[in-house]
Design a protein around this motif. Structure first.
Motif, PDB file in Angstrom:
ATOM      1  N   SER A   1       0.831  -1.199   0.000  1.00  0.00           N
ATOM      2  CA  SER A   1       0.000   0.000   0.000  1.00  0.00           C
ATOM      3  C   SER A   1       0.868   1.252   0.000  1.00  0.00           C
ATOM      4  CB  SER A   1      -0.946   0.004   1.207  1.00  0.00           C
ATOM      5  OG  SER A   1      -0.229   0.116   2.425  1.00  0.00           O
ATOM      6  N   ALA A   2       2.024   1.181   0.674  1.00  0.00           N
ATOM      7  CA  ALA A   2       2.948   2.315   0.668  1.00  0.00           C
ATOM      8  C   ALA A   2       3.524   2.532  -0.729  1.00  0.00           C
ATOM      9  CB  ALA A   2       4.076   2.083   1.669  1.00  0.00           C
ATOM     10  N   GLU A   3       3.763   1.441  -1.465  1.00  0.00           N
ATOM     11  CA  GLU A   3       4.243   1.549  -2.846  1.00  0.00           C
ATOM     12  C   GLU A   3       3.191   2.222  -3.729  1.00  0.00           C
ATOM     13  OE1 GLU A   3       6.996   0.725  -4.485  1.00  0.00           O
ATOM     14  OE2 GLU A   3       8.159  -0.198  -2.878  1.00  0.00           O
ATOM     15  N   VAL A   4       1.946   1.820  -3.554  1.00  0.00           N
ATOM     16  CA  VAL A   4       0.856   2.419  -4.321  1.00  0.00           C
ATOM     17  C   VAL A   4       0.735   3.901  -3.971  1.00  0.00           C
ATOM     18  CG1 VAL A   4      -1.635   2.420  -4.721  1.00  0.00           C
ATOM     19  CG2 VAL A   4      -0.406   0.248  -4.529  1.00  0.00           C
ATOM     20  N   GLU A   5       0.787   4.195  -2.695  1.00  0.00           N
ATOM     21  CA  GLU A   5       0.714   5.585  -2.226  1.00  0.00           C
ATOM     22  C   GLU A   5       1.809   6.434  -2.867  1.00  0.00           C
ATOM     23  OE1 GLU A   5       1.652   7.991   1.923  1.00  0.00           O
ATOM     24  OE2 GLU A   5       1.065   5.875   2.017  1.00  0.00           O
ATOM     25  N   ALA A   6       3.041   5.917  -2.851  1.00  0.00           N
ATOM     26  CA  ALA A   6       4.172   6.654  -3.423  1.00  0.00           C
ATOM     27  C   ALA A   6       4.004   6.838  -4.926  1.00  0.00           C
ATOM     28  CB  ALA A   6       5.477   5.923  -3.119  1.00  0.00           C
ATOM     29  N   PHE A   7       3.509   5.804  -5.597  1.00  0.00           N
ATOM     30  CA  PHE A   7       3.314   5.873  -7.049  1.00  0.00           C
ATOM     31  C   PHE A   7       2.307   6.959  -7.412  1.00  0.00           C
ATOM     32  CE2 PHE A   7       0.591   4.571 -10.631  1.00  0.00           C
ATOM     33  CZ  PHE A   7       1.520   4.620 -11.658  1.00  0.00           C
ATOM     34  N   VAL A   8       1.152   6.955  -6.750  1.00  0.00           N
ATOM     35  CA  VAL A   8       0.105   7.923  -7.071  1.00  0.00           C
ATOM     36  C   VAL A   8       0.560   9.329  -6.710  1.00  0.00           C
ATOM     37  CG1 VAL A   8      -2.264   8.645  -6.591  1.00  0.00           C
ATOM     38  CG2 VAL A   8      -1.727   6.212  -6.843  1.00  0.00           C
TER      39      VAL A   8
ATOM     40  N   VAL B   1      -8.606  13.766  -7.669  1.00  0.00           N
ATOM     41  CA  VAL B   1      -7.336  14.466  -7.449  1.00  0.00           C
ATOM     42  C   VAL B   1      -7.622  15.938  -7.167  1.00  0.00           C
ATOM     43  CG1 VAL B   1      -5.117  15.129  -8.449  1.00  0.00           C
ATOM     44  CG2 VAL B   1      -6.100  12.875  -8.959  1.00  0.00           C
ATOM     45  N   LEU B   2      -7.109  16.437  -6.054  1.00  0.00           N
ATOM     46  CA  LEU B   2      -7.306  17.833  -5.683  1.00  0.00           C
ATOM     47  C   LEU B   2      -6.220  18.708  -6.309  1.00  0.00           C
ATOM     48  CD1 LEU B   2      -8.236  17.428  -1.910  1.00  0.00           C
ATOM     49  CD2 LEU B   2      -9.774  17.741  -3.864  1.00  0.00           C
ATOM     50  N   GLU B   3      -6.536  19.961  -6.467  1.00  0.00           N
ATOM     51  CA  GLU B   3      -5.599  20.904  -7.086  1.00  0.00           C
ATOM     52  C   GLU B   3      -4.385  21.125  -6.195  1.00  0.00           C
ATOM     53  OE1 GLU B   3      -6.323  25.061  -9.303  1.00  0.00           O
ATOM     54  OE2 GLU B   3      -6.601  25.189  -7.123  1.00  0.00           O
ATOM     55  N   LEU B   4      -3.217  21.130  -6.806  1.00  0.00           N
ATOM     56  CA  LEU B   4      -1.991  21.508  -6.105  1.00  0.00           C
ATOM     57  C   LEU B   4      -1.884  23.021  -6.143  1.00  0.00           C
ATOM     58  CD1 LEU B   4       0.765  19.017  -7.311  1.00  0.00           C
ATOM     59  CD2 LEU B   4      -0.014  19.344  -4.971  1.00  0.00           C
ATOM     60  N   ARG B   5      -1.664  23.630  -5.000  1.00  0.00           N
ATOM     61  CA  ARG B   5      -1.561  25.075  -4.936  1.00  0.00           C
ATOM     62  C   ARG B   5      -0.105  25.499  -4.746  1.00  0.00           C
ATOM     63  NH1 ARG B   5      -5.310  26.329   0.012  1.00  0.00           N
ATOM     64  NH2 ARG B   5      -3.868  24.758   0.813  1.00  0.00           N
ATOM     65  N   ARG B   6       0.178  26.709  -5.150  1.00  0.00           N
ATOM     66  CA  ARG B   6       1.526  27.241  -4.978  1.00  0.00           C
ATOM     67  C   ARG B   6       1.903  27.257  -3.500  1.00  0.00           C
ATOM     68  NH1 ARG B   6       0.836  30.361  -8.278  1.00  0.00           N
ATOM     69  NH2 ARG B   6       2.120  29.639 -10.004  1.00  0.00           N
TER      70      ARG B   6
ATOM     71  N   GLY C   1      -5.913  11.462   3.338  1.00  0.00           N
ATOM     72  CA  GLY C   1      -5.579  12.091   4.610  1.00  0.00           C
ATOM     73  C   GLY C   1      -4.510  13.156   4.484  1.00  0.00           C
ATOM     74  N   GLN C   2      -3.677  13.058   3.440  1.00  0.00           N
ATOM     75  CA  GLN C   2      -2.610  14.030   3.221  1.00  0.00           C
ATOM     76  C   GLN C   2      -3.065  15.217   2.372  1.00  0.00           C
ATOM     77  OE1 GLN C   2       0.483  11.639   1.454  1.00  0.00           O
ATOM     78  NE2 GLN C   2       0.423  10.180   3.155  1.00  0.00           N
ATOM     79  N   GLY C   3      -4.316  15.180   1.919  1.00  0.00           N
ATOM     80  CA  GLY C   3      -4.852  16.307   1.160  1.00  0.00           C
ATOM     81  C   GLY C   3      -4.620  16.241  -0.337  1.00  0.00           C
ATOM     82  N   PHE C   4      -4.206  15.082  -0.848  1.00  0.00           N
ATOM     83  CA  PHE C   4      -4.002  14.947  -2.290  1.00  0.00           C
ATOM     84  C   PHE C   4      -5.272  14.513  -3.015  1.00  0.00           C
ATOM     85  CE2 PHE C   4       0.412  14.509  -0.844  1.00  0.00           C
ATOM     86  CZ  PHE C   4       1.067  15.336  -1.749  1.00  0.00           C
ATOM     87  N   LEU C   5      -6.154  13.802  -2.313  1.00  0.00           N
ATOM     88  CA  LEU C   5      -7.348  13.235  -2.924  1.00  0.00           C
ATOM     89  C   LEU C   5      -8.578  13.531  -2.075  1.00  0.00           C
ATOM     90  CD1 LEU C   5      -5.970   9.635  -3.703  1.00  0.00           C
ATOM     91  CD2 LEU C   5      -6.117  11.543  -5.322  1.00  0.00           C
ATOM     92  N   ARG C   6      -9.754  13.466  -2.731  1.00  0.00           N
ATOM     93  CA  ARG C   6     -11.024  13.537  -2.011  1.00  0.00           C
ATOM     94  C   ARG C   6     -11.902  12.384  -2.492  1.00  0.00           C
ATOM     95  NH1 ARG C   6     -13.475  19.014  -2.719  1.00  0.00           N
ATOM     96  NH2 ARG C   6     -14.179  18.273  -4.751  1.00  0.00           N
TER      97      ARG C   6
ATOM     98  N   LEU D   1      -4.678   4.923  -1.348  1.00  0.00           N
ATOM     99  CA  LEU D   1      -5.473   6.088  -1.719  1.00  0.00           C
ATOM    100  C   LEU D   1      -6.057   6.784  -0.493  1.00  0.00           C
ATOM    101  CD1 LEU D   1      -7.327   4.731  -4.895  1.00  0.00           C
ATOM    102  CD2 LEU D   1      -5.287   6.178  -4.789  1.00  0.00           C
ATOM    103  N   GLN D   2      -6.449   6.005   0.503  1.00  0.00           N
ATOM    104  CA  GLN D   2      -6.958   6.609   1.737  1.00  0.00           C
ATOM    105  C   GLN D   2      -5.861   7.416   2.437  1.00  0.00           C
ATOM    106  OE1 GLN D   2      -9.860   7.023   2.831  1.00  0.00           O
ATOM    107  NE2 GLN D   2     -11.227   5.339   2.256  1.00  0.00           N
ATOM    108  N   ALA D   3      -4.629   6.922   2.390  1.00  0.00           N
ATOM    109  CA  ALA D   3      -3.513   7.657   2.987  1.00  0.00           C
ATOM    110  C   ALA D   3      -3.326   9.000   2.284  1.00  0.00           C
ATOM    111  CB  ALA D   3      -2.232   6.826   2.909  1.00  0.00           C
ATOM    112  N   LEU D   4      -3.418   8.987   0.961  1.00  0.00           N
ATOM    113  CA  LEU D   4      -3.277  10.228   0.197  1.00  0.00           C
ATOM    114  C   LEU D   4      -4.453  11.172   0.438  1.00  0.00           C
ATOM    115  CD1 LEU D   4      -1.932   8.691  -3.111  1.00  0.00           C
ATOM    116  CD2 LEU D   4      -0.680  10.194  -1.558  1.00  0.00           C
TER     117      LEU D   4
END
Length: 228
Positions: free
Chosen positions: A20-27, A81-86, A67-72, A62-65
């Motif tokens: 799951s950590a590999e998947v998290e890192a990949f995404v 996929v959420l927008e990356l902000r400056r 929690g990190q604010g990358f996905l909803r 994906l759930q880990a991401l």
């Protein structure tokens, strides 16, 4: 989906947690390099089939991401996929710069001369790799350069916090983009280590890391995917 596969290590790991950590890192890598653009939906079953793994570790990654604010997570649609902000990039590299600068400050007086010579050797090989346009070697040698400094600081808790901050940065940025770290910034760090100057080392490292954030921002801006 993008044809690029998850790291070969993902097929070899022995536990679901590691997978799951590999998947998290990949995404995360795909998001941070603009391959998974804002607004894109990632469905668990589709990604699992694409990567050749079961849905459980994919869902956990994906759930880990999330929690990190990358996905909803959106019902019946999947993970969006959420927008990356400056400001996100500023925050990530600001924290990284603070931690890396402190490790460099401590390493400046703790590196042995043997380690300083090893740092110089890695630096020289990096110059050659950059000139040759060898992105794989640049990525590996750049990691070696910073790892030697961070380990020599003998500050495991700060190094651990830095590792967390680094998890938000593309692991193969130099390899995949061909945008390489400036030689003069690394030279300044090396000279600070040679002269055993903690403040010079910290200042040089801070400049280097903050500039890396500027480079990543420009890269994402050029792709038109970085929000304000």
């Amino acid at each position: 989906m993008n044809s690029e596969k998850v790291s070969p290590a993902a097929a070899q790991v022995g536990g679901r947690k590691q997978l799951s950590a590999e998947v998290e890192a990949f995404v995360r890598e795909e998001i941070m390099t603009g391959k998974f653009e804002a607004g894109r939906y990632i469905r668990t079953e589709t990604l699992a089939a694409h990567l050749g793994v079961s849905q459980t570790p994919v869902r956990e990654g994906l759930q880990a991401l999330r929690g990190q604010g990358f996905l909803r997570l959106e019902p019946r649609k999947g993970f969006r996929v959420l927008e990356l902000r400056r400001s996100d990039i500023d925050d990530i590299f600001g924290v990284q710069a603070d931690l890396a600068a402190e490790l460099a400050r401590r390493a400046a007086t703790r590196l042995s001369w043997e380690q300083v010579n090893e740092l110089a050797r890695v630096h020289d090989e990096l110059v050659v790799a950059v000139d040759a346009g060898d992105g794989v070697a640049v990525q590996r040698l750049n990691s070696d350069f910073h790892r030697l400094i961070n380990h020599s600081a003998d500050s495991p808790k700060i190094a651990m916090l830095l590792a967390v901050a680094l998890s938000y940065v593309p692991n193969r940025f130099y390899e995949t983009t061909g945008l390489y770290p400036p030689t003069d910034e690394r030279t300044e760090i090396l000279e600070a280590m040679k002269t055993r100057d903690p403040e010079r080392a910290a200042a040089a490292m801070r400049v280097h890391i903050e500039h890396s954030g500027v480079v990543l921002q420009k890269f994402l801006d050029d792709k038109g995917i970085l929000g304000s």
